[in-house]
Design a protein around this motif. Structure first.
Motif, PDB file in Angstrom:
ATOM      1  N   LEU A  24      64.337   7.959  69.010  1.00 16.56           N
ATOM      2  CA  LEU A  24      64.420   6.925  67.974  1.00 16.56           C
ATOM      3  C   LEU A  24      64.297   7.527  66.583  1.00 16.56           C
ATOM      4  O   LEU A  24      64.986   7.134  65.656  1.00 16.56           O
ATOM      5  CB  LEU A  24      63.309   5.885  68.165  1.00 16.56           C
ATOM      6  N   THR A  25      63.372   8.473  66.454  1.00 16.57           N
ATOM      7  CA  THR A  25      63.163   9.074  65.133  1.00 16.57           C
ATOM      8  C   THR A  25      64.203  10.156  64.863  1.00 16.57           C
ATOM      9  O   THR A  25      64.207  10.757  63.806  1.00 16.57           O
ATOM     10  CB  THR A  25      61.754   9.700  65.011  1.00 16.57           C
ATOM     11  N   GLY A  26      65.058  10.402  65.842  1.00 16.18           N
ATOM     12  CA  GLY A  26      66.140  11.356  65.647  1.00 16.18           C
ATOM     13  C   GLY A  26      65.692  12.807  65.676  1.00 16.18           C
ATOM     14  O   GLY A  26      66.429  13.707  65.304  1.00 16.18           O
ATOM     15  N   ASN A 172      47.195   9.042  55.855  1.00  8.18           N
ATOM     16  CA  ASN A 172      48.583   8.607  55.631  1.00  8.18           C
ATOM     17  C   ASN A 172      49.574   9.631  56.189  1.00  8.18           C
ATOM     18  O   ASN A 172      49.322  10.835  56.189  1.00  8.18           O
ATOM     19  CB  ASN A 172      48.834   8.329  54.149  1.00  8.18           C
ATOM     20  N   CYS A 173      50.701   9.080  56.670  1.00 11.36           N
ATOM     21  CA  CYS A 173      51.687   9.878  57.412  1.00 11.36           C
ATOM     22  C   CYS A 173      52.149  11.106  56.632  1.00 11.36           C
ATOM     23  O   CYS A 173      52.285  12.195  57.190  1.00 11.36           O
ATOM     24  CB  CYS A 173      52.901   9.039  57.768  1.00 11.36           C
ATOM     25  N   THR A 174      52.396  10.925  55.330  1.00  9.18           N
ATOM     26  CA  THR A 174      53.016  12.008  54.571  1.00  9.18           C
ATOM     27  C   THR A 174      52.055  13.171  54.295  1.00  9.18           C
ATOM     28  O   THR A 174      52.497  14.230  53.867  1.00  9.18           O
ATOM     29  CB  THR A 174      53.580  11.484  53.235  1.00  9.18           C
ATOM     30  N   CYS A 176      50.589  14.759  56.603  1.00  8.39           N
ATOM     31  CA  CYS A 176      50.827  15.707  57.693  1.00  8.39           C
ATOM     32  C   CYS A 176      52.289  15.855  58.074  1.00  8.39           C
ATOM     33  O   CYS A 176      52.635  16.713  58.871  1.00  8.39           O
ATOM     34  CB  CYS A 176      50.068  15.287  58.942  1.00  8.39           C
ATOM     35  N   HIS A 177      53.154  14.998  57.538  1.00  6.06           N
ATOM     36  CA  HIS A 177      54.571  15.060  57.933  1.00  6.06           C
ATOM     37  C   HIS A 177      55.483  15.278  56.749  1.00  6.06           C
ATOM     38  O   HIS A 177      55.297  14.681  55.695  1.00  6.06           O
ATOM     39  CB  HIS A 177      54.983  13.774  58.656  1.00  6.06           C
ATOM     40  N   TYR A 178      56.477  16.117  56.973  1.00  6.42           N
ATOM     41  CA  TYR A 178      57.508  16.345  55.961  1.00  6.42           C
ATOM     42  C   TYR A 178      58.516  15.206  55.998  1.00  6.42           C
ATOM     43  O   TYR A 178      58.813  14.686  57.049  1.00  6.42           O
ATOM     44  CB  TYR A 178      58.238  17.667  56.234  1.00  6.42           C
TER      45      TYR A 178
HETATM   46  C1  HEC Z   1      46.265  14.313  60.398  1.00  6.77           C
HETATM   47  C2  HEC Z   1      47.638  14.626  60.582  1.00  6.77           C
HETATM   48  C3  HEC Z   1      48.647  13.564  60.978  1.00  6.77           C
HETATM   49  C4  HEC Z   1      48.789  12.287  60.445  1.00  6.77           C
HETATM   50  C5  HEC Z   1      47.935  11.617  59.385  1.00  6.77           C
HETATM   51  C6  HEC Z   1      49.940  11.711  61.097  1.00  6.77           C
HETATM   52  N1  HEC Z   1      50.478  12.597  61.994  1.00  6.77           N
HETATM   53 FE1  HEC Z   1      52.112  12.269  63.196  1.00  6.77          FE
HETATM   54  N2  HEC Z   1      51.826  14.098  64.098  1.00  6.77           N
HETATM   55  C7  HEC Z   1      50.906  15.028  63.697  1.00  6.77           C
HETATM   56  C8  HEC Z   1      51.074  16.222  64.494  1.00  6.77           C
HETATM   57  C9  HEC Z   1      50.250  17.498  64.391  1.00  6.77           C
HETATM   58  C10 HEC Z   1      52.145  15.979  65.390  1.00  6.77           C
HETATM   59  C11 HEC Z   1      52.736  16.946  66.409  1.00  6.77           C
HETATM   60  C12 HEC Z   1      51.985  16.901  67.704  1.00  6.77           C
HETATM   61  C13 HEC Z   1      52.312  15.709  68.484  1.00  6.77           C
HETATM   62  O1  HEC Z   1      53.499  15.454  68.735  1.00  6.77           O
HETATM   63  O2  HEC Z   1      51.360  14.979  68.864  1.00  6.77           O
HETATM   64  C14 HEC Z   1      52.594  14.615  65.119  1.00  6.77           C
HETATM   65  C15 HEC Z   1      53.621  13.956  65.802  1.00  6.77           C
HETATM   66  C16 HEC Z   1      54.187  12.774  65.415  1.00  6.77           C
HETATM   67  C17 HEC Z   1      55.332  12.142  66.061  1.00  6.77           C
HETATM   68  C18 HEC Z   1      56.022  12.655  67.299  1.00  6.77           C
HETATM   69  C19 HEC Z   1      57.232  13.446  66.948  1.00  6.77           C
HETATM   70  C20 HEC Z   1      57.617  14.429  68.035  1.00  6.77           C
HETATM   71  O3  HEC Z   1      58.553  15.202  67.801  1.00  6.77           O
HETATM   72  O4  HEC Z   1      56.970  14.466  69.073  1.00  6.77           O
HETATM   73  C21 HEC Z   1      55.621  10.999  65.369  1.00  6.77           C
HETATM   74  C22 HEC Z   1      56.752  10.023  65.634  1.00  6.77           C
HETATM   75  C23 HEC Z   1      54.616  10.880  64.306  1.00  6.77           C
HETATM   76  N3  HEC Z   1      53.757  11.969  64.360  1.00  6.77           N
HETATM   77  C24 HEC Z   1      54.547   9.863  63.385  1.00  6.77           C
HETATM   78  C25 HEC Z   1      53.483   9.639  62.511  1.00  6.77           C
HETATM   79  C26 HEC Z   1      53.321   8.427  61.678  1.00  6.77           C
HETATM   80  C27 HEC Z   1      54.301   7.270  61.642  1.00  6.77           C
HETATM   81  C28 HEC Z   1      52.161   8.584  60.976  1.00  6.77           C
HETATM   82  C29 HEC Z   1      51.488   7.603  60.002  1.00  6.77           C
HETATM   83  C30 HEC Z   1      51.098   6.343  60.573  1.00  6.77           C
HETATM   84  C31 HEC Z   1      51.594   9.889  61.350  1.00  6.77           C
HETATM   85  N4  HEC Z   1      52.426  10.489  62.264  1.00  6.77           N
HETATM   86  C32 HEC Z   1      50.431  10.423  60.823  1.00  6.77           C
HETATM   87  C33 HEC Z   1      49.947  14.885  62.718  1.00  6.77           C
HETATM   88  C34 HEC Z   1      49.723  13.749  61.959  1.00  6.77           C
END
Ligand code: HEC
Ligand code: HEC
Ligand code: HEC
Ligand code: HEC
Ligand code: HEC
Length: 178
Positions: A24-26, A172-174, A176-178
Motif C-alpha cells: 500500500l505504501t509502495g 511524530n512520523c517524520t 524517524c521516516h524520510y
Molecule cells: C521512533 C521512530 C519511529 C517513529 C516515530 C515512527 N516510525 Fe515507522 N518505523 C520505524 C522503524 C525503525 C521502522 C522499520 C522497522 C519496522 O519495519 O518495524 C518503521 C517501519 C514503518 C513502516 C513499515 C514499512 C516497511 O517497509 O516495513 C511503516 C508503514 C511506518 N513505519 C509508518 C509510520 C507512521 C505512519 C508513523 C507515524 C504515526 C511512524 N511510522 C512513526 C520507526 C519509527
C-alpha cells in the motif's frame, strides 16, 4: 498443539498485514523487514568483542570513536587495531592477514550486522547525549565472542522507548521516516 496453531495463524496474519501495508505504501519488499534479531554474519577476521571489550576492558569508544558525534557509529580503521597488533599476537595468521592488508594500505571489509530499512533514520549522537548506553540497545556486547543483533530494531521497539514519559522523545512520523 492448539496454542501453537493459533500462534502461527497469528504470525501469518501479522505478516500478511505487514506485507499489504508495504505494498500500500509502495515500499519495495525488503527481506527480513529489519527484524534480523540474532543476526551474526561471518566476518573476514573473527573479531572477538568478549576478548577486547570484555577481558582486555577496552572502552567501546576507543574503537567506535565517532559514535558520540555522528549519526553512525564507525567501525574502526585497521590503524586502530595495529596500535596494538604491530606487537601483540604477531604469530597469529589472522593478525598476519591484518598486517599484510595494513602494509598495502587496504582495509578489512567488515560485514554489516545492523541494518535499518532505507526509509528509517536513526541517530547515535542524539541518543548518547540523553545518556542511553550502548548495552540498552545492543545488549552485553562485552560478552559476545561474535557480535549479533540483540534488539529486533522494529518500529514497535523504537516507539516503546520513545513513549516512556521520562524520555520526552519524539513520536511524530517524520522524526524517524524520510
Ligand atoms: C521512533 C521512530 C519511529 C517513529 C516515530 C515512527 N516510525 Fe515507522 N518505523 C520505524 C522503524 C525503525 C521502522 C522499520 C522497522 C519496522 O519495519 O518495524 C518503521 C517501519 C514503518 C513502516 C513499515 C514499512 C516497511 O517497509 O516495513 C511503516 C508503514 C511506518 N513505519 C509508518 C509510520 C507512521 C505512519 C508513523 C507515524 C504515526 C511512524 N511510522 C512513526 C520507526 C519509527
Ligand atoms: C578493539 C576495537 C573494538 C572495541 C573495543 C569494540 N568494538 Fe564493536 N566492533 C569492532 C569491529 C572491528 C567491528 C566489526 C566486526 C564485527 O562486527 O564483529 C565491531 C562491530 C560492532 C557492532 C556491530 C556493527 C554492525 O555491523 O552493525 C556493534 C553493535 C558493536 N561493535 C558495539 C560495540 C560495543 C557496545 C562495544 C563496547 C562494549 C564495542 N563494540 C567495543 C571493534 C571494536
Ligand atoms: C537507542 C539505541 C542505540 C544505542 C544507545 C546505541 N546504538 Fe548502535 N545502533 C542502533 C541502531 C538502531 C543501529 C542500526 C542503524 C542503521 O542501520 O542505520 C545501530 C548500529 C550500530 C553500529 C553499526 C554502524 C551504524 O551506525 O549503523 C555500530 C558499530 C554501533 N551501533 C555501535 C554502538 C555503540 C558503540 C554504542 C554506544 C557507544 C551504540 N551503538 C549505542 C541503536 C543504538
Ligand atoms: C588495546 C590493544 C588492542 C587493540 C586496539 C586491538 N586488539 Fe586485538 N587483541 C589484543 C589482545 C591483548 C589480544 C589477545 C592476545 C592473547 O590471546 O593473549 C588480541 C587478540 C586478537 C585476535 C585473536 C588472535 C588469535 O589468533 O588468537 C584477533 C583476531 C584480534 N585481536 C583482532 C583485532 C582487530 C580486528 C582489532 C581492531 C578492530 C584489534 N584486534 C584491536 C589487543 C588489542
Ligand atoms: C532505550 C530508549 C530508546 C530507543 C530504544 C530508541 N530511542 Fe530514539 N530517542 C530516545 C530518546 C530519549 C530521545 C530524545 C533525545 C533528545 O531529546 O535529544 C530519542 C530521540 C530520537 C530521534 C530524534 C533525534 C534528534 O536528532 O533529535 C530520532 C530520529 C530517534 N530517536 C530515532 C529512533 C529510532 C529509529 C529508534 C529505533 C530503531 C529509536 N530511536 C530507539 C530513546 C530511544
Amino acid at each position: 498443539m492448539q496454542r501453537r496453531y493459533f500462534f502461527s495463524l497469528f504470525v501469518g496474519l501479522v505478516v500478511t498485514g505487514l506485507m499489504s501495508l508495504v505494498s500500500l505504501t509502495g515500499c519495495k519488499f525488503q527481506p527480513g523487514f529489519g527484524y534480523n534479531q540474532g543476526h551474526a554474519p561471518e566476518q573476514p577476521i573473527p573479531f572477538d568483542h568478549s576478548l577486547h571489550a570484555g577481558k582486555q576492558n577496552i572502552q567501546c569508544q576507543y574503537c567506535h570513536n565517532q559514535v558520540e558525534r555522528s549519526k553512525h557509529s564507525n567501525i574502526p580503521a585497521l590503524s586502530t587495531c595495529m596500535n596494538c597488533h604491530m606487537q601483540v599476537k604477531t604469530d597469529s595468521p589472522h593478525i598476519q592477514k591484518m598486517r599484510e592488508a595494513y602494509d598495502k594500505g587496504e582495509s578489512i571489509e567488515w560485514v554489516r550486522v545492523h541494518m535499518l530499512p532505507d526509509h528509517a533514520r536513526f541517530n547515535h549522537a542524539a541518543h548518547l547525549k540523553k545518556g542511553v548506553n550502548c548495552q540498552t540497545c545492543h545488549g552485553p556486547v562485552e560478552t559476545m565472542t561474535k557480535v549479533y543483533q540483540y534488539s529486533d530494531l522494529s518500529m514497535g521497539w523504537c516507539i516503546n522507548c520513545h513513549r516512556q514519559p521520562e524520555n520526552k522523545a519524539p513520536l511524530n512520523c517524520t522524526t524517524c521516516h524520510y
